[in-house]
Write a protein that holds these residues in place. Structure first.
Motif, PDB file in Angstrom:
ATOM      1  N   LEU A 115       0.825  -1.216   0.000  1.00 50.70           N
ATOM      2  CA  LEU A 115       0.000   0.000   0.000  1.00 50.70           C
ATOM      3  C   LEU A 115       0.857   1.264   0.000  1.00 50.70           C
ATOM      4  O   LEU A 115       0.496   2.260  -0.619  1.00 50.70           O
ATOM      5  N   ARG A 116       1.998   1.220   0.667  1.00 54.35           N
ATOM      6  CA  ARG A 116       2.917   2.363   0.595  1.00 54.35           C
ATOM      7  C   ARG A 116       3.375   2.575  -0.845  1.00 54.35           C
ATOM      8  O   ARG A 116       3.415   3.696  -1.328  1.00 54.35           O
ATOM      9  N   THR A 119       0.536   3.871  -3.249  1.00 49.38           N
ATOM     10  CA  THR A 119       0.147   5.272  -3.038  1.00 49.38           C
ATOM     11  C   THR A 119       1.329   6.232  -3.115  1.00 49.38           C
ATOM     12  O   THR A 119       1.155   7.433  -2.891  1.00 49.38           O
ATOM     13  N   ASP A 120       2.491   5.726  -3.446  1.00 47.99           N
ATOM     14  CA  ASP A 120       3.694   6.562  -3.537  1.00 47.99           C
ATOM     15  C   ASP A 120       3.536   7.549  -4.691  1.00 47.99           C
ATOM     16  O   ASP A 120       3.409   7.147  -5.851  1.00 47.99           O
ATOM     17  N   ALA A 126       0.407   5.885  -9.243  1.00 44.62           N
ATOM     18  CA  ALA A 126       0.014   6.042  -7.836  1.00 44.62           C
ATOM     19  C   ALA A 126      -1.504   6.140  -7.643  1.00 44.62           C
ATOM     20  O   ALA A 126      -2.203   6.823  -8.390  1.00 44.62           O
ATOM     21  N   TYR A 127      -1.972   5.453  -6.631  1.00 48.30           N
ATOM     22  CA  TYR A 127      -3.373   5.536  -6.216  1.00 48.30           C
ATOM     23  C   TYR A 127      -3.504   6.659  -5.188  1.00 48.30           C
ATOM     24  O   TYR A 127      -2.604   6.858  -4.370  1.00 48.30           O
ATOM     25  N   ALA A 128      -4.616   7.357  -5.229  1.00 50.73           N
ATOM     26  CA  ALA A 128      -4.831   8.453  -4.286  1.00 50.73           C
ATOM     27  C   ALA A 128      -4.950   7.937  -2.856  1.00 50.73           C
ATOM     28  O   ALA A 128      -4.441   8.562  -1.926  1.00 50.73           O
ATOM     29  N   ILE A 129      -5.604   6.781  -2.697  1.00 52.27           N
ATOM     30  CA  ILE A 129      -5.860   6.236  -1.368  1.00 52.27           C
ATOM     31  C   ILE A 129      -5.599   4.740  -1.387  1.00 52.27           C
ATOM     32  O   ILE A 129      -5.949   4.050  -2.352  1.00 52.27           O
ATOM     33  N   GLY A 130      -5.028   4.238  -0.324  1.00 56.27           N
ATOM     34  CA  GLY A 130      -4.884   2.807  -0.112  1.00 56.27           C
ATOM     35  C   GLY A 130      -5.507   2.456   1.224  1.00 56.27           C
ATOM     36  O   GLY A 130      -5.417   3.235   2.172  1.00 56.27           O
ATOM     37  N   TYR A 146      -3.831   4.695   3.726  1.00 58.44           N
ATOM     38  CA  TYR A 146      -2.555   5.172   3.191  1.00 58.44           C
ATOM     39  C   TYR A 146      -2.798   6.257   2.147  1.00 58.44           C
ATOM     40  O   TYR A 146      -3.752   6.190   1.385  1.00 58.44           O
ATOM     41  N   ALA A 147      -1.913   7.219   2.115  1.00 56.43           N
ATOM     42  CA  ALA A 147      -1.914   8.263   1.089  1.00 56.43           C
ATOM     43  C   ALA A 147      -0.502   8.822   1.007  1.00 56.43           C
ATOM     44  O   ALA A 147       0.209   8.879   2.015  1.00 56.43           O
TER      45      ALA A 147
END
Length: 178
Positions: A115-116, A119-120, A126-130, A146-147
Motif C-alpha cells: 500500500l505504501r 500510493t507513492d 500512484a493511487y490516491a488512497i490505499g 494510506y496516502a
C-alpha cells in the motif's frame, strides 16, 4: 478522501449483511475479495473496479528498481492490488484495497509495504488512497489508510471510528473491540 472511505464502509456493510455464508465457512481471501469488489463497484459509479489488476492501458504496474516491497510474481516486478477503483486506460487511480482475513498468518508488512508503494506519489500509477482491511467473521478487525506513500494516521483513526459507529468493528469473545 472521506467520501471515498464512506463508500468503502457502505460496501463493507453490504458485504457483511450479504456474505455471512462465506464468512462463517472460512472461505479463502480471493473469494472474499471478489465478493467485496462486487459491493465496492456498486458504490463507485463511473469507475472500474477490478481484482488483482496489474495494468494501466498496455503497461504493467511495476515497482521501481530497488524497491523494498516484495511483489506478487515470480520475476519480482509486478504488483497486484487485491481491489482497485480506477480508470483502466488512463492514470486515474483512486483507491487500492488490500484485504486480509484475521486468521492470515502471513506477515502484515507485505500488505503494508504494497500500500505504501501503490500510493507513492513518485510512481507513475500512484493511487490516491490505499486501505488495508482485515476481515473477521463478524466485522473488520484492523484497518489502515494510506496516502502519499505512507500511513495516514488521522484518516486511519477516522476510518476506524466510522467502522465502529457503523457496527462493522469485530468484537472479541470478551466484548472488547480489536
Amino acid at each position: 478522501m472521506q467520501t471515498e472511505l464512506n463508500k468503502l464502509i457502505a460496501a463493507l456493510q453490504e458485504f457483511y449483511a450479504q456474505e455471512k455464508f462465506l464468512l462463517e465457512r472460512d472461505l479463502g481471501e480471493r473469494t472474499l475479495t471478489h465478493r467485496l469488489a462486487v459491493y465496492v463497484e456498486r458504490q463507485f459509479s463511473g469507475w472500474q473496479v477490478d481484482c488483482n489488476y496489474d495494468r494501466l492501458g498496455e503497461r504493467t504496474l511495476r515497482l521501481p528498481h530497488g524497491s523494498i516491497v516484495s511483489t506478487d510474481d515470480h520475476l519480482g516486478k509486478s504488483i497486484y492490488p487485491d481491489i482497485v477503483v480506477h480508470q483502466r486506460d488512463i492514470p486515474n487511480n483512486l483507491l487500492a484495497v488490500e484485504l486480509r482475513k484475521d486468521n492470515n498468518h502471513q506477515p502484515v508488512e507485505h500488505d503494508q509495504h504494497k500500500l505504501r508503494a501503490l500510493t507513492d506519489p513518485h510512481v507513475w500509477f500512484a493511487y490516491a488512497i490505499g486501505v488495508l482491511v482485515t476481515l473477521g467473521t463478524s466485522g473488520v478487525g484492523v484497518s489502515e489508510v494510506y496516502a502519499g506513500g505512507m500511513i495516514e494516521r488521522a484518516a486511519s483513526i477516522w476510518f476506524a471510528e466510522r467502522l465502529r459507529v457503523s457496527g462493522l468493528t469485530e468484537t472479541r469473545g470478551d466484548g472488547a473491540q480489536h
